[in-house]
Scaffold this motif. Structure first.
Motif, PDB file in Angstrom:
ATOM      1  N   MET A 268     -58.271  48.840 -15.275  1.00  0.00           N
ATOM      2  CA  MET A 268     -58.782  47.500 -15.055  1.00  0.00           C
ATOM      3  C   MET A 268     -57.771  46.620 -14.318  1.00  0.00           C
ATOM      4  O   MET A 268     -58.170  45.727 -13.604  1.00  0.00           O
ATOM      5  CB  MET A 268     -59.132  46.852 -16.397  1.00  0.00           C
ATOM      6  CG  MET A 268     -60.351  47.440 -17.082  1.00  0.00           C
ATOM      7  SD  MET A 268     -61.852  47.402 -16.114  1.00  0.00           S
ATOM      8  CE  MET A 268     -62.195  45.683 -16.048  1.00  0.00           C
ATOM      9  N   ILE A 269     -56.504  46.887 -14.529  1.00  0.00           N
ATOM     10  CA  ILE A 269     -55.492  46.084 -13.851  1.00  0.00           C
ATOM     11  C   ILE A 269     -55.563  46.313 -12.345  1.00  0.00           C
ATOM     12  O   ILE A 269     -55.428  45.372 -11.559  1.00  0.00           O
ATOM     13  CB  ILE A 269     -54.080  46.413 -14.399  1.00  0.00           C
ATOM     14  CG1 ILE A 269     -53.970  45.993 -15.862  1.00  0.00           C
ATOM     15  CG2 ILE A 269     -53.010  45.716 -13.574  1.00  0.00           C
ATOM     16  CD1 ILE A 269     -52.679  46.403 -16.519  1.00  0.00           C
ATOM     17  N   VAL A 270     -55.824  47.547 -11.951  1.00  0.00           N
ATOM     18  CA  VAL A 270     -55.882  47.875 -10.522  1.00  0.00           C
ATOM     19  C   VAL A 270     -57.066  47.177  -9.862  1.00  0.00           C
ATOM     20  O   VAL A 270     -56.930  46.567  -8.796  1.00  0.00           O
ATOM     21  CB  VAL A 270     -55.966  49.405 -10.319  1.00  0.00           C
ATOM     22  CG1 VAL A 270     -56.111  49.741  -8.859  1.00  0.00           C
ATOM     23  CG2 VAL A 270     -54.756  50.085 -10.918  1.00  0.00           C
ATOM     24  N   ILE A 271     -58.227  47.237 -10.500  1.00  0.00           N
ATOM     25  CA  ILE A 271     -59.429  46.612  -9.933  1.00  0.00           C
ATOM     26  C   ILE A 271     -59.269  45.095  -9.895  1.00  0.00           C
ATOM     27  O   ILE A 271     -59.593  44.451  -8.896  1.00  0.00           O
ATOM     28  CB  ILE A 271     -60.668  47.014 -10.747  1.00  0.00           C
ATOM     29  CG1 ILE A 271     -60.899  48.515 -10.632  1.00  0.00           C
ATOM     30  CG2 ILE A 271     -61.902  46.257 -10.271  1.00  0.00           C
ATOM     31  CD1 ILE A 271     -61.924  49.062 -11.592  1.00  0.00           C
ATOM     32  N   GLY A 272     -58.775  44.533 -10.984  1.00  0.00           N
ATOM     33  CA  GLY A 272     -58.538  43.090 -11.011  1.00  0.00           C
ATOM     34  C   GLY A 272     -57.529  42.653  -9.969  1.00  0.00           C
ATOM     35  O   GLY A 272     -57.685  41.623  -9.319  1.00  0.00           O
ATOM     36  N   GLY A 273     -56.498  43.465  -9.785  1.00  0.00           N
ATOM     37  CA  GLY A 273     -55.493  43.160  -8.764  1.00  0.00           C
ATOM     38  C   GLY A 273     -56.081  43.188  -7.368  1.00  0.00           C
ATOM     39  O   GLY A 273     -55.760  42.349  -6.528  1.00  0.00           O
TER      40      GLY A 273
ATOM     41  N   ALA B 172     -53.342  45.806  -5.560  1.00  0.00           N
ATOM     42  CA  ALA B 172     -53.853  46.929  -6.345  1.00  0.00           C
ATOM     43  C   ALA B 172     -52.764  47.976  -6.549  1.00  0.00           C
ATOM     44  O   ALA B 172     -52.663  48.586  -7.623  1.00  0.00           O
ATOM     45  CB  ALA B 172     -55.060  47.546  -5.661  1.00  0.00           C
ATOM     46  N   LEU B 173     -51.944  48.203  -5.542  1.00  0.00           N
ATOM     47  CA  LEU B 173     -50.838  49.152  -5.671  1.00  0.00           C
ATOM     48  C   LEU B 173     -49.821  48.667  -6.702  1.00  0.00           C
ATOM     49  O   LEU B 173     -49.324  49.459  -7.514  1.00  0.00           O
ATOM     50  CB  LEU B 173     -50.169  49.364  -4.318  1.00  0.00           C
ATOM     51  CG  LEU B 173     -49.139  50.473  -4.209  1.00  0.00           C
ATOM     52  CD1 LEU B 173     -49.759  51.816  -4.557  1.00  0.00           C
ATOM     53  CD2 LEU B 173     -48.570  50.512  -2.803  1.00  0.00           C
ATOM     54  N   LEU B 174     -49.533  47.381  -6.694  1.00  0.00           N
ATOM     55  CA  LEU B 174     -48.646  46.831  -7.728  1.00  0.00           C
ATOM     56  C   LEU B 174     -49.271  46.980  -9.109  1.00  0.00           C
ATOM     57  O   LEU B 174     -48.576  47.280 -10.093  1.00  0.00           O
ATOM     58  CB  LEU B 174     -48.355  45.354  -7.440  1.00  0.00           C
ATOM     59  CG  LEU B 174     -47.444  45.071  -6.253  1.00  0.00           C
ATOM     60  CD1 LEU B 174     -47.358  43.562  -6.012  1.00  0.00           C
ATOM     61  CD2 LEU B 174     -46.073  45.651  -6.475  1.00  0.00           C
TER      62      LEU B 174
ATOM     63  N   PHE C  94     -48.779  50.574 -10.337  1.00  0.00           N
ATOM     64  CA  PHE C  94     -47.440  50.792 -10.891  1.00  0.00           C
ATOM     65  C   PHE C  94     -47.283  50.128 -12.256  1.00  0.00           C
ATOM     66  O   PHE C  94     -46.656  50.682 -13.157  1.00  0.00           O
ATOM     67  CB  PHE C  94     -46.365  50.296  -9.929  1.00  0.00           C
ATOM     68  CG  PHE C  94     -46.198  51.167  -8.726  1.00  0.00           C
ATOM     69  CD1 PHE C  94     -46.064  52.532  -8.843  1.00  0.00           C
ATOM     70  CD2 PHE C  94     -46.181  50.622  -7.455  1.00  0.00           C
ATOM     71  CE1 PHE C  94     -45.902  53.350  -7.739  1.00  0.00           C
ATOM     72  CE2 PHE C  94     -46.030  51.417  -6.335  1.00  0.00           C
ATOM     73  CZ  PHE C  94     -45.886  52.787  -6.477  1.00  0.00           C
ATOM     74  N   LEU C  95     -47.862  48.950 -12.404  1.00  0.00           N
ATOM     75  CA  LEU C  95     -47.812  48.265 -13.697  1.00  0.00           C
ATOM     76  C   LEU C  95     -48.552  49.069 -14.758  1.00  0.00           C
ATOM     77  O   LEU C  95     -48.077  49.202 -15.895  1.00  0.00           O
ATOM     78  CB  LEU C  95     -48.388  46.856 -13.576  1.00  0.00           C
ATOM     79  CG  LEU C  95     -48.387  46.000 -14.829  1.00  0.00           C
ATOM     80  CD1 LEU C  95     -46.958  45.759 -15.292  1.00  0.00           C
ATOM     81  CD2 LEU C  95     -49.091  44.684 -14.567  1.00  0.00           C
ATOM     82  N   THR C  96     -49.702  49.623 -14.403  1.00  0.00           N
ATOM     83  CA  THR C  96     -50.465  50.442 -15.337  1.00  0.00           C
ATOM     84  C   THR C  96     -49.682  51.678 -15.743  1.00  0.00           C
ATOM     85  O   THR C  96     -49.650  52.062 -16.925  1.00  0.00           O
ATOM     86  CB  THR C  96     -51.805  50.859 -14.691  1.00  0.00           C
ATOM     87  OG1 THR C  96     -52.532  49.697 -14.348  1.00  0.00           O
ATOM     88  CG2 THR C  96     -52.632  51.696 -15.661  1.00  0.00           C
ATOM     89  N   LEU C  97     -49.036  52.331 -14.778  1.00  0.00           N
ATOM     90  CA  LEU C  97     -48.221  53.502 -15.087  1.00  0.00           C
ATOM     91  C   LEU C  97     -47.047  53.143 -15.994  1.00  0.00           C
ATOM     92  O   LEU C  97     -46.714  53.896 -16.916  1.00  0.00           O
ATOM     93  CB  LEU C  97     -47.725  54.157 -13.815  1.00  0.00           C
ATOM     94  CG  LEU C  97     -48.785  54.847 -12.950  1.00  0.00           C
ATOM     95  CD1 LEU C  97     -48.170  55.294 -11.631  1.00  0.00           C
ATOM     96  CD2 LEU C  97     -49.382  56.016 -13.698  1.00  0.00           C
ATOM     97  N   LEU C  98     -46.423  52.011 -15.736  1.00  0.00           N
ATOM     98  CA  LEU C  98     -45.297  51.570 -16.546  1.00  0.00           C
ATOM     99  C   LEU C  98     -45.749  51.298 -17.990  1.00  0.00           C
ATOM    100  O   LEU C  98     -45.097  51.729 -18.936  1.00  0.00           O
ATOM    101  CB  LEU C  98     -44.669  50.314 -15.949  1.00  0.00           C
ATOM    102  CG  LEU C  98     -43.481  49.732 -16.687  1.00  0.00           C
ATOM    103  CD1 LEU C  98     -42.293  50.675 -16.600  1.00  0.00           C
ATOM    104  CD2 LEU C  98     -43.127  48.375 -16.142  1.00  0.00           C
ATOM    105  N   ILE C  99     -46.863  50.619 -18.142  1.00  0.00           N
ATOM    106  CA  ILE C  99     -47.379  50.327 -19.485  1.00  0.00           C
ATOM    107  C   ILE C  99     -47.746  51.628 -20.194  1.00  0.00           C
ATOM    108  O   ILE C  99     -47.487  51.790 -21.386  1.00  0.00           O
ATOM    109  CB  ILE C  99     -48.590  49.369 -19.391  1.00  0.00           C
ATOM    110  CG1 ILE C  99     -48.128  47.979 -18.950  1.00  0.00           C
ATOM    111  CG2 ILE C  99     -49.319  49.279 -20.720  1.00  0.00           C
ATOM    112  CD1 ILE C  99     -49.248  47.031 -18.616  1.00  0.00           C
TER     113      ILE C  99
END
Length: 54
Positions: free
Chosen positions: A1-6, A40-42, A45-50
């Protein structure tokens, strides 16, 4: 969801940025795509980090 929202937030920001600079519809679409992909790319990376931290 973070990617789509981003992507959505980046696309909106890109469109507004192009409109403020006096761009035409094609310019707005290009800015929307560019900013959307970047944010979306950021978000990816945030999703992977979490995911790694939990």
């Amino acid at each position: 969801m973070i990617v789509i929202g981003g992507f959505v937030i980046g696309a909106i920001y890109g469109t507004l940025s192009a409109r403020q600079r006096g761009g035409k519809a094609a310019d707005m679409a290009q800015y929307a795509a560019g900013y959307g992909i970047a944010v979306a790319l950021l978000g990816l990376f945030l999703t992977l980090l979490i995911s790694r931290l939990t």
